[in-house]
Design a protein around this motif. Structure first.
Motif, PDB file in Angstrom:
ATOM      1  N   UNK A   1      17.366  -1.325  53.311  1.00  0.00           N
ATOM      2  CA  UNK A   1      16.846  -1.193  54.674  1.00  0.00           C
ATOM      3  C   UNK A   1      15.799  -0.083  54.746  1.00  0.00           C
ATOM      4  N   UNK A   2      14.834  -0.172  53.832  1.00  0.00           N
ATOM      5  CA  UNK A   2      13.890   0.902  53.603  1.00  0.00           C
ATOM      6  C   UNK A   2      12.622   0.747  54.444  1.00  0.00           C
ATOM      7  N   UNK A   3      11.741   1.718  54.285  1.00  0.00           N
ATOM      8  CA  UNK A   3      10.445   1.692  54.964  1.00  0.00           C
ATOM      9  C   UNK A   3       9.324   1.791  53.948  1.00  0.00           C
ATOM     10  N   UNK A   4       8.207   1.169  54.278  1.00  0.00           N
ATOM     11  CA  UNK A   4       6.973   1.348  53.512  1.00  0.00           C
ATOM     12  C   UNK A   4       6.165   2.443  54.199  1.00  0.00           C
ATOM     13  N   UNK A   5       5.794   3.453  53.445  1.00  0.00           N
ATOM     14  CA  UNK A   5       4.936   4.516  53.953  1.00  0.00           C
ATOM     15  C   UNK A   5       3.549   4.334  53.368  1.00  0.00           C
TER      16      UNK A   5
END
Length: 270
Positions: free
Chosen positions: A168-172
């Motif tokens: 459940x990650x984010x792309x930065x």
């Protein structure tokens, strides 16, 4: 952006503290898993260069989180498919026979930027063993993210991209756009369309010996990623936070939502 332009782009040096504050302003928190894409020159003049960016990421995410970056090395691919630049036909066999094997600890990245190249050498950072499409990771789940990346389906199921998705990650994106967003390659694998097939090859170490290996994979194509990304940003503004880090426009994007949307969008538009 030249170094002169980088100085002119900011009123004050871009420091570790300033980058960390920008990341927190986007919503990055301790314990997060971040897949980071970056263009150092877009941040303005950074005191310490790529090291300052990595230090800031580690400070904000902390060891309870995980920082992941693509560390691709496509200079180790089969020279018969090179086009930028292509090489003479009589060079191909020489290159294939002489290029050193991919080694995660020493093989440099290609066209990934200064930050991933710096990050892969950081203490505690581990790198996957895919000779073309490796990823490096640091933090709590680093080993789990990069382990067991198969050559086939290099950015599909079982890859670090899929491991990031499962967390459940984010792309930065620090000064970069969706055209360089590797998570959309995972969407290519999951989209219901004919992606075609290609044969890849690279030199690796096998039982201590240099070996040329070949495998089949889908035909990856980022040519429509900018359009796809713009469609996602418009359709799901709740999943995108935009702000400034130094002089750069930065985005924090919910990776699972992006991949799910991308798979459906590609099935419709390709």
């Amino acid at each position: 952006m030249s170094e002169h332009d980088a100085v002119a782009a900011v009123d004050d040096p871009v420091t570790v503290d300033r980058i960390a504050a920008g990341l927190r302003g986007l919503g990055v928190e301790p314990g997060d898993t971040l897949l980071v894409h970056s263009a150092l020159s877009e941040l303005g003049w950074v005191a310490g260069g790529p090291q300052a960016v990595v230090d800031a990421l580690q400070r904000v995410v902390t060891e309870s989180g995980t920082v992941v970056m693509p560390t691709h090395s496509t200079q180790y691919s089969d020279p018969t498919v090179w086009s930028d630049p292509a090489v003479p036909d009589d060079w191909v066999s020489q290159i294939r026979e002489s290029i050193p094997p991919f080694r995660p600890d020493v093989t440099p990245t290609r066209s990934m930027g200064a930050v991933p190249e710096c990050f892969r050498n950081y203490p505690g950072t581990v790198r996957s063993e895919h000779p073309l499409y490796s990823f490096a990771a640091w933090g709590a789940d680093a080993e789990a993210v990069v382990e067991d990346q198969s050559f086939q389906n290099g950015m599909g199921e079982g890859s670090p991209l899929a491991a990031v998705y499962d967390r459940d990650s984010s792309v930065l994106m620090l000064g970069t756009g969706h055209d360089a967003n590797t998570s959309l390659h995972l969407a290519e694998y999951r989209g219901a369309f004919d992606a075609g097939e290609t044969t890849e090859g690279a030199p690796v170490l096998h039982n201590g010996e240099r070996t040329w290996v070949e495998w089949t994979d889908i035909d990856l194509d980022n040519g429509d990623f900018a359009e796809l990304g713009a469609a996602f940003d418009a359709a799901h503004p709740e999943a995108v936070v935009t702000g400034a880090v130094g002089a750069a426009t930065a985005k924090l994007v919910e990776q699972p939502a992006l991949v799910d949307f991308g798979a459906e969008w590609l099935a419709e538009h390709r």
